[in-house]
Design an enzyme around this catalytic site. Sequence first.
Site: not given
Ligand code: NAI
Length: 337
Positions: A263, A234, A295
């Site tokens: 964005e 993000r 994105h």
């Molecule tokens: P997820 O919920 O499976 O994993 C997020 C991880 O980040 C968790 O393991 C959590 O413990 C960790 N976390 C939380 N706060 C943290 C911090 N301050 N420092 C380090 N680690 C921390 O989420 P997922 O599915 O892996 O997605 C991650 C992000 O990717 C989403 O939040 C979304 O913003 C973004 N995303 C982007 C997309 C794109 O098209 N560019 C598509 C899908 C998601």
Amino acid sequence: MKVGIFSAKAYDEAVFNSANPSSEIELHYIPAHLDCDTVAICSQFDVVCVFVNDDVSAAVVDALANHGVKHIALRCAGYNNVDLEQAKARGLAVSHVPAYSPEAVAEHAVALMLTLNRKMNKAYNRVREGNFDLTGLTGFTMAGKTAGVVGTGNIGHATAHILLGFGCKVVCFDPYPKQELIDAGAQYVTFDHLLEQSDIITLHCPLNEQSYHLINDQTVARMRDGVMLINTSRGGLIDTHAVINGLKSRKIGYLGLDVYEMESELFFRDHSFEIIQDDVFERLLTFHNVMITGHQGFFTQEALDQIASTTLNNIHKVAGGETESPTFLVAPPESHT
Ligand code: NAI
């Protein structure tokens, strides 16, 4: 049941129509974002389906509740644009698609790394112009380099595996370490260590109060000289002014972005005949070592199919009276059932 699908594109229409062969759910496609202005049309909908740049802040949630909407169905994983507390207070269910194709985003993050490193964009143009000179195209071998993965949830985990496959030393930071990644050869370190050790840093944590501007002047200063920074998570994770300063001082040697803090004013639309007013974004585009995509990390056919089927499934679950599901961010209140 009537569902208003906001920020709808032709590709959304194609996948949602094919995932919804019955007429039980009536899908209405609205190209505009959901926000304080467009929420007025929601009185006709039981469910609104929203994407990453729709505004589902407290005021919009209130208006949705006043219009009788019962369910906010996100067709994405991240939910930083939704006021969950307000939704809960007003009795609206909120669902999302937690993991549609984590590999799709991980592969895109690595595509940005490889493009920046091996300067594929420049090589492509040179060869088309009959210029086979290699000057300026020197890359670095990924094997043996240290890659720092911030957030090892679904996407960070998939990214770490790809980088381990490349022969990188993978260091990770996440409050909840995954034993499976440690067994595969990754190491969990403190955030400071990750910043100090990594040749490549890739961000995969969600945007929230703790992670807002995680990359700022202070954290950039701790990074290795010439570091590669990748953000497919993000935009708000990065203070854009800090990375511009980092690029100017050459602290940051490569920057790959699929997301950008402002964005919502730009992405997912054609502005090619307009004058873009965002000077910060335009400054980013002037650097030869910056690669920005709009994105599209999630944008594979497999991910789109999965998004449509999980979203429709969430809509069926809420309508069918289910009150528990791993895809519910705010469960429907008992009175819905
Ligand atoms: P997820 O919920 O499976 O994993 C997020 C991880 O980040 C968790 O393991 C959590 O413990 C960790 N976390 C939380 N706060 C943290 C911090 N301050 N420092 C380090 N680690 C921390 O989420 P997922 O599915 O892996 O997605 C991650 C992000 O990717 C989403 O939040 C979304 O913003 C973004 N995303 C982007 C997309 C794109 O098209 N560019 C598509 C899908 C998601």
